[in-house]
Design a protein around this motif. Structure first.
Motif, PDB file in Angstrom:
ATOM      1  N   MET A  52       0.914  -1.194  -0.180  1.00  9.51           N
ATOM      2  CA  MET A  52       0.407  -0.523  -0.105  1.00  9.51           C
ATOM      3  C   MET A  52       1.176   0.978  -0.421  1.00  9.51           C
ATOM      4  SD  MET A  52      -2.513   1.697   2.826  1.00  9.51           S
ATOM      5  CE  MET A  52      -3.799  -0.175   3.000  1.00  9.51           C
ATOM      6  N   GLN A  94      -5.419  -1.397   5.101  1.00 10.61           N
ATOM      7  CA  GLN A  94      -4.864  -2.964   3.745  1.00 10.61           C
ATOM      8  C   GLN A  94      -6.024  -4.108   3.966  1.00 10.61           C
ATOM      9  OE1 GLN A  94      -0.948  -3.991   3.848  1.00 10.61           O
ATOM     10  NE2 GLN A  94      -0.568  -4.282   1.869  1.00 10.61           N
ATOM     11  N   GLN A 142      -5.650   0.945  -1.597  1.00 11.44           N
ATOM     12  CA  GLN A 142      -4.109   1.355  -2.166  1.00 11.44           C
ATOM     13  C   GLN A 142      -3.274   2.027  -1.755  1.00 11.44           C
ATOM     14  OE1 GLN A 142      -3.465  -1.804  -4.326  1.00 11.44           O
ATOM     15  NE2 GLN A 142      -5.410  -2.660  -3.648  1.00 11.44           N
TER      16      GLN A 142
END
Length: 169
Positions: free
Chosen positions: A1, A93, A98
């Motif tokens: 991420m 996450q 993202q």
């Protein structure tokens, strides 16, 4: 991420301080709202979140995942409260994000930077100077000297300049 740290700084490098006499400028608020909408979330410290609530900033962020990092408060209605930067990132996450937007304040920024959890920096430089203020204080062992890559810069209007950097890990 990908994690993006977002902050408004003064021309002399301090965090721009907001108060009832000096409210946040619309250029900075609009830019933050756009980044938060794009990410769908933001991570904030408890004191900064309480300041947002007091200024009725909450309506702009309806429907977003707001994660408050606090060691002292365990529950705040309408948001997720976690105890650490890593817990905040794990939560987002797990929810499928993202990108995580780290919004403030100084203690939270320094915690994320000190743990090496920031990929990009977005600094909005306000056209003001402040004699006293909070600074980015990064772990001197990990970041004694660290080059960053300029990704973009632009004017936000009214003298505000935005600098967008990538941090190499």
């Amino acid at each position: 991420m990908k994690t993006i740290l977002w902050a408004t700084l003064t021309g002399n490098g301090n965090y721009a301080q907001s108060s009832s006499n000096n409210p946040p400028k619309k250029e900075a608020l609009g830019d933050f709202a756009a980044h938060a909408q794009a990410a769908g979330n933001f991570i904030v410290g408890r004191r900064t979140f309480e300041g947002m609530q007091a200024s009725n900033g909450g309506g702009t962020f309806a429907g977003m995942d707001i994660v408050v990092v606090s060691a002292s408060v365990k529950e705040i209605p309408g948001v997720t409260v976690v105890g650490s930067p890593r817990e905040a990132l794990s939560y987002l996450q797990d929810r499928g994000y993202q990108t995580a937007l780290i919004s403030g304040g100084a203690d939270l920024h320094n915690a994320f930077l000190g743990q090496g959890l920031v990929d990009e920096l977005i600094f909005n430089v306000a056209p003001v100077l402040e004699g006293k203020g909070l600074n980015l204080l990064i772990d001197t062992e990990k970041y004694q000297y660290k080059e960053v890559e300029l990704l973009n810069f632009k004017s936000l209007g009214s003298g505000f300049i935005q600098l967008h950097y990538a941090i190499g890990h």
